[in-house]
Scaffold this motif. Structure first.
Motif, PDB file in Angstrom:
ATOM      1  N   ILE A   1       0.967  -1.196  -0.120  1.00 39.37           N
ATOM      2  CA  ILE A   1      -0.019   0.036  -0.142  1.00 39.37           C
ATOM      3  C   ILE A   1       0.949   1.293   0.099  1.00 39.37           C
ATOM      4  N   VAL A   2       0.811   1.949  -1.102  1.00 37.17           N
ATOM      5  CA  VAL A   2       1.823   3.130  -1.348  1.00 37.17           C
ATOM      6  C   VAL A   2       1.093   4.097  -0.870  1.00 37.17           C
ATOM      7  N   ILE A   3       1.357   5.069   0.019  1.00 38.34           N
ATOM      8  CA  ILE A   3       0.625   6.354   0.450  1.00 38.34           C
ATOM      9  C   ILE A   3       1.452   7.492   0.563  1.00 38.34           C
ATOM     10  N   SER A   4       0.825   8.700  -0.306  1.00 30.69           N
ATOM     11  CA  SER A   4       1.666   9.726  -0.308  1.00 30.69           C
ATOM     12  C   SER A   4       0.376  10.705  -0.682  1.00 30.69           C
ATOM     13  N   LYS A   5       0.264  11.599   0.273  1.00 24.51           N
ATOM     14  CA  LYS A   5      -0.901  12.737  -0.167  1.00 24.51           C
ATOM     15  C   LYS A   5      -0.361  13.633  -1.154  1.00 24.51           C
ATOM     16  N   SER A   6       0.906  13.973  -1.268  1.00 21.63           N
ATOM     17  CA  SER A   6       1.238  14.673  -2.635  1.00 21.63           C
ATOM     18  C   SER A   6       1.507  13.797  -4.030  1.00 21.63           C
ATOM     19  N   GLY A   7       1.761  12.729  -3.731  1.00 18.64           N
ATOM     20  CA  GLY A   7       2.325  11.612  -4.468  1.00 18.64           C
ATOM     21  C   GLY A   7       3.714  11.440  -5.027  1.00 18.64           C
ATOM     22  N   THR A   8       4.283  12.698  -4.467  1.00 20.64           N
ATOM     23  CA  THR A   8       5.748  12.760  -4.943  1.00 20.64           C
ATOM     24  C   THR A   8       6.796  12.854  -3.537  1.00 20.64           C
ATOM     25  N   THR A   9       6.333  12.138  -2.451  1.00 26.48           N
ATOM     26  CA  THR A   9       7.181  12.096  -1.467  1.00 26.48           C
ATOM     27  C   THR A   9       8.747  11.383  -1.515  1.00 26.48           C
ATOM     28  N   ILE A  10       9.682  12.106  -1.304  1.00 29.31           N
ATOM     29  CA  ILE A  10      10.824  11.348  -1.901  1.00 29.31           C
ATOM     30  C   ILE A  10      11.159  10.114  -1.037  1.00 29.31           C
ATOM     31  N   GLU A  11      10.705  10.234   0.300  1.00 27.89           N
ATOM     32  CA  GLU A  11      11.315   8.839   0.814  1.00 27.89           C
ATOM     33  C   GLU A  11      10.281   7.675   0.576  1.00 27.89           C
ATOM     34  N   THR A  12       9.040   8.109   0.256  1.00 26.42           N
ATOM     35  CA  THR A  12       7.980   7.115  -0.105  1.00 26.42           C
ATOM     36  C   THR A  12       8.327   6.414  -1.628  1.00 26.42           C
ATOM     37  N   ILE A  13       8.843   7.351  -2.504  1.00 19.09           N
ATOM     38  CA  ILE A  13       8.954   6.889  -3.908  1.00 19.09           C
ATOM     39  C   ILE A  13      10.434   6.022  -4.063  1.00 19.09           C
ATOM     40  N   SER A  14      11.296   6.595  -2.937  1.00 22.00           N
ATOM     41  CA  SER A  14      12.546   5.885  -3.104  1.00 22.00           C
ATOM     42  C   SER A  14      12.152   4.631  -2.616  1.00 22.00           C
TER      43      SER A  14
END
Length: 402
Positions: free
Chosen positions: A107-120
């Motif tokens: 489950i990939v969660i990012s409000k902005s959709g471009t959070t560096i930590e999450t996408i990394s």
């Protein structure tokens, strides 16, 4: 839920309450307890994987972790929930080494959709296992780049409303989706939050107690700038972390007069921190308020056995005492020691037990308290320019490779 306190502010309430009523039209978290969670329960029914890995950071994970940490040992959950939320390589590898990635829903969660930590982290997961619509779901804003990615790959996505900030989003898809999947009763979660919502907005018990507390904290913010939450259960460790983000990121701001404001959150666990931080509270500088959180019913009857230890007979009075009663007596002793010095503001929240409604009520209460404090301080609780400035610097450095 029971509550008592030793402070009694007397400032008028009506204007602040009217401001909160007006804010409901703009800020989405207020109404989340009133939603129909059917879409999350329906999706959860179809999830076959045994492992659920949430990829996110900050508001995308802390609230969910707080609830899961509090409940997971009291529920017969059929799935395991993991959180990948830091770019620390050792943490990433250690968490994944015992997870069967071929039996995992991500489950990939990012409000902005471009959070560096999450996408990394998501990129790294891609290198380990094939990611597609069968093992990945996205939670983000409806027009984010992450939503574009999900649509392009036929992945299911759930929306974070634009007017719900990340640290206030636990009762949105951010929390309800993963919690429903692992078997936590999200109807009961919303029931607990709704109880506080109705009590506050109908001017019943929570209205008076929250406005009084917020007024006191702000009126005396220059004297008591540090707010300590002393939680008497290890299961509230996740709540403490969530509270620190909620309080710090919401209340550390510049007000309408360009004056720097802020209340400093500290979360500690009893009885462990009785042997460290309590000394600072009792005899240290008088700059702290203390909120003690007790759990009324642990639903656990583990006892201290009457084992005879030579030379320690003087402690036999603890024999056959339940550990749950011991920890609550330790909390009571801490409360009494604080009240005895008579110059440390202290309040006590006793939550009902190890159930969904109890932890949800506590968390929604703190969301409301945060909003009220922000109103009294004339600041915006829902932005975070200090955090955004750091993100911009990081992006520039990474692009320039410096």
């Amino acid at each position: 839920m029971h509550y008592r306190h030793n402070f009694n502010p007397t400032i008028s309430d009506e204007e602040i309450f009217d401001n909160i009523l007006d804010e409901q039209e703009l800020i989405g978290y207020y109404s989340l307890p009133l939603q129909d969670p059917s879409i999350y329960k329906e999706y959860a029914k179809g999830v076959k994987q045994k492992n659920i890995v949430v990829i996110g950071i900050g508001g995308s994970t802390l609230g969910t972790y707080a609830i899961y940490k509090y409940l997971k040992h009291s529920k017969e959950l059929t799935k395991k929930l993991y959180f990948l939320e830091t770019t620390d390589p050792i943490d990433i590898e250690s968490k994944l080494e015992n997870v069967d990635l071929n039996d995992t829903l991500f489950i990939v969660i990012s409000k902005s959709g471009t959070t560096i930590e999450t996408i990394s982290i998501f990129k790294y997961i891609h290198s380990l296992v094939s990611i597609d619509k069968n093992n990945c779901v996205v939670v983000t804003e409806h027009d984010s780049k992450l939503k574009t990615y999900a649509d392009a790959n036929g992945m299911k996505s759930f929306e974070i409303p634009k007017n719900v900030g990340g640290r206030f989003s636990v009762f949105s898809a951010v929390g309800l989706l993963p919690l429903a999947i692992v078997g936590i009763n999200i109807d009961d979660l919303l029931k607990g939050a709704k109880m506080v919502h109705q009590s506050f907005f109908n001017k019943r018990n929570f209205y008076k107690r929250l406005i009084n507390k917020a007024r006191f904290l702000v009126e005396y913010k220059n004297s008591f700038n540090v707010n300590v939450v002393f939680s008497y259960s290890s299961r509230l460790e996740g709540f403490n972390k969530w509270y620190i983000q909620l309080w710090g990121e919401s209340l550390g701001k510049v007000d309408i007069n360009s004056t720097r404001q802020g209340l400093t959150p500290i979360g500690i666990i009893g009885p462990i921190d009785q042997h460290s931080f309590l000394q600072l509270i009792i005899e240290g500088k008088r700059d702290k308020t203390v909120t003690v959180i007790k759990v009324e019913n642990f639903y656990n009857h583990l006892k201290i056995p009457p084992v005879k230890l030579e030379g320690l007979e003087e402690l036999d009075y603890i024999d056959n005492l339940e550990f749950s009663k011991l920890i609550n007596k330790q909390a009571d002793a801490t409360i009494e020691s604080i009240n005895n010095v008579n110059d440390i503001p202290c309040d006590v929240i006793t939550i009902d037990g190890m159930c969904e409604s109890a932890i949800a009520a506590l968390m929604y209460e703190y969301e409301l308290l945060t909003s009220l404090c922000a109103k009294f301080m004339y600041i915006d609780a829902y932005n975070q320019p200090g955090v955004e400035s750091g993100k911009k610097i990081l992006k520039e450095k990474l692009i320039k490779n410096i």
